[in-house]
Write a protein that holds these residues in place. Structure first.
Motif, PDB file in Angstrom:
ATOM      1  N   LEU A   1       8.248  -2.880   2.584  1.00  0.00           N
ATOM      2  CA  LEU A   1       7.104  -2.134   3.089  1.00  0.00           C
ATOM      3  C   LEU A   1       7.541  -1.090   4.107  1.00  0.00           C
ATOM      4  O   LEU A   1       7.086   0.052   4.072  1.00  0.00           O
ATOM      5  N   HIS A   2       8.431  -1.462   5.026  1.00  0.00           N
ATOM      6  CA  HIS A   2       8.902  -0.529   6.049  1.00  0.00           C
ATOM      7  C   HIS A   2       9.520   0.706   5.410  1.00  0.00           C
ATOM      8  O   HIS A   2       9.178   1.846   5.761  1.00  0.00           O
ATOM      9  N   SER A   3      10.398   0.508   4.446  1.00  0.00           N
ATOM     10  CA  SER A   3      11.056   1.644   3.779  1.00  0.00           C
ATOM     11  C   SER A   3      10.070   2.451   2.943  1.00  0.00           C
ATOM     12  O   SER A   3      10.141   3.680   2.899  1.00  0.00           O
ATOM     13  N   ASP A   4       9.154   1.760   2.273  1.00  0.00           N
ATOM     14  CA  ASP A   4       8.132   2.456   1.484  1.00  0.00           C
ATOM     15  C   ASP A   4       7.302   3.385   2.362  1.00  0.00           C
ATOM     16  O   ASP A   4       7.056   4.545   2.014  1.00  0.00           O
ATOM     17  N   LEU A   5       6.864   2.868   3.514  1.00  0.00           N
ATOM     18  CA  LEU A   5       6.011   3.668   4.392  1.00  0.00           C
ATOM     19  C   LEU A   5       6.784   4.821   5.028  1.00  0.00           C
ATOM     20  O   LEU A   5       6.235   5.911   5.211  1.00  0.00           O
ATOM     21  N   LEU A   6       8.048   4.597   5.357  1.00  0.00           N
ATOM     22  CA  LEU A   6       8.872   5.694   5.885  1.00  0.00           C
ATOM     23  C   LEU A   6       8.968   6.825   4.871  1.00  0.00           C
ATOM     24  O   LEU A   6       8.795   8.002   5.210  1.00  0.00           O
TER      25      LEU A   6
ATOM     26  N   LYS B   1      -4.055   9.960  -5.906  1.00  0.00           N
ATOM     27  CA  LYS B   1      -3.260   9.897  -4.682  1.00  0.00           C
ATOM     28  C   LYS B   1      -3.527   8.594  -3.929  1.00  0.00           C
ATOM     29  O   LYS B   1      -2.590   7.925  -3.469  1.00  0.00           O
ATOM     30  N   ILE B   2      -4.792   8.215  -3.832  1.00  0.00           N
ATOM     31  CA  ILE B   2      -5.156   6.984  -3.127  1.00  0.00           C
ATOM     32  C   ILE B   2      -4.587   5.765  -3.839  1.00  0.00           C
ATOM     33  O   ILE B   2      -4.014   4.861  -3.217  1.00  0.00           O
ATOM     34  N   LEU B   3      -4.722   5.733  -5.170  1.00  0.00           N
ATOM     35  CA  LEU B   3      -4.242   4.577  -5.929  1.00  0.00           C
ATOM     36  C   LEU B   3      -2.737   4.423  -5.839  1.00  0.00           C
ATOM     37  O   LEU B   3      -2.216   3.304  -5.779  1.00  0.00           O
ATOM     38  N   SER B   4      -1.999   5.540  -5.812  1.00  0.00           N
ATOM     39  CA  SER B   4      -0.542   5.461  -5.767  1.00  0.00           C
ATOM     40  C   SER B   4      -0.058   4.836  -4.466  1.00  0.00           C
ATOM     41  O   SER B   4       0.874   4.021  -4.466  1.00  0.00           O
ATOM     42  N   VAL B   5      -0.679   5.196  -3.346  1.00  0.00           N
ATOM     43  CA  VAL B   5      -0.242   4.614  -2.067  1.00  0.00           C
ATOM     44  C   VAL B   5      -0.848   3.240  -1.858  1.00  0.00           C
ATOM     45  O   VAL B   5      -0.252   2.373  -1.210  1.00  0.00           O
ATOM     46  N   ARG B   6      -2.037   2.991  -2.432  1.00  0.00           N
ATOM     47  CA  ARG B   6      -2.631   1.654  -2.319  1.00  0.00           C
ATOM     48  C   ARG B   6      -1.713   0.601  -2.951  1.00  0.00           C
ATOM     49  O   ARG B   6      -1.641  -0.539  -2.472  1.00  0.00           O
ATOM     50  N   ARG B   7      -1.008   0.985  -4.012  1.00  0.00           N
ATOM     51  CA  ARG B   7      -0.102   0.036  -4.665  1.00  0.00           C
ATOM     52  C   ARG B   7       1.026  -0.405  -3.727  1.00  0.00           C
ATOM     53  O   ARG B   7       1.531  -1.527  -3.841  1.00  0.00           O
ATOM     54  N   ILE B   8       1.442   0.480  -2.816  1.00  0.00           N
ATOM     55  CA  ILE B   8       2.462   0.108  -1.828  1.00  0.00           C
ATOM     56  C   ILE B   8       1.954  -1.054  -0.977  1.00  0.00           C
ATOM     57  O   ILE B   8       2.668  -2.034  -0.735  1.00  0.00           O
ATOM     58  N   ILE B   9       0.698  -0.946  -0.518  1.00  0.00           N
ATOM     59  CA  ILE B   9       0.122  -1.963   0.345  1.00  0.00           C
ATOM     60  C   ILE B   9      -0.093  -3.269  -0.415  1.00  0.00           C
ATOM     61  O   ILE B   9       0.197  -4.358   0.110  1.00  0.00           O
TER      62      ILE B   9
END
Length: 199
Positions: A67-72, A115-123
């Motif tokens: 998660l840390h690397s994904d968010l960076l 765009k929202i769905l792509s980053v929501r998958r990270i979470i």
């Protein structure tokens, strides 16, 4: 030619807005004939939305396993996006779609929603790995990331943006660390309704 047209359309819209966005102006900036545009796009709404959707890298999935690397990576890419003509066009569109209904639905369906769905998958992956509590408010975390980057970029004068780009990594580290510390302390857990549902 397709790429040139998309880049010209986004650049023109970012600089001039919807009122001056025309087939003639895009063709002139792209260095192509108007027939090339009319063959590809039935309307100027389709030309603009398609161009933004094509250049927006929402299909480039971020999945480093952490998660840390994904968010960076997400914050770094968000900086580049906001500092680009595409980011300016996106910001303009967020305002224009409020007053031009013909832009609203295609923009949300083909650009914002993806765009929202792509980053929501990270979470969601982070929750599955146990890096975040399942009850954590996904919307608040996403809004905190995007809002922080947008405000930093929009609040910086054009002459200072080169320096801002050089500081992006340091800013990303600080922002992500603060958000994850807040999440681990329960600061991002919902205390009531946080999502506005459209009727």
């Amino acid at each position: 030619m397709d790429r040139k047209i998309c880049e010209a359309a986004v650049e023109l819209y970012a600089k001039e807005g919807w009122g001056r966005f025309t087939f003639e102006a895009v063709a002139r900036l792209a260095g192509v004939g108007k027939p090339a545009l009319y063959l590809r796009y039935p309307s100027k709404e389709e030309l603009l939305i398609s161009s933004i959707a094509t250049l927006n890298r929402v299909d480039d999935e971020i999945d480093t396993g952490s998660l840390h690397s994904d968010l960076l990576q997400y914050v770094r890419e968000a900086f580049e996006f906001r500092l680009s003509a595409l980011g300016t066009a996106f910001l303009r569109m967020m305002a224009d779609q409020l007053y031009h209904p013909e832009l609203r639905e295609p923009f949300h369906e083909r650009v914002v929603r993806k765009k929202i769905l792509s980053v929501r998958r990270i979470i969601e992956r982070a929750k599955e790995r146990g890096e975040l509590p399942r009850s954590m408010d996904t919307n608040i975390l996403l809004e905190s990331l995007d809002g922080a980057v947008m405000n930093r970029v929009n609040g910086t004068r054009l002459v200072s943006r080169k320096r801002l780009r050089a500081m992006a990594d340091e800013y990303a580290e600080t922002l992500v660390r603060m958000l994850l510390e807040g999440a681990s302390a329960g600061a991002l857990l919902p205390s009531g309704p946080t999502t506005i549902r459209e009727s």
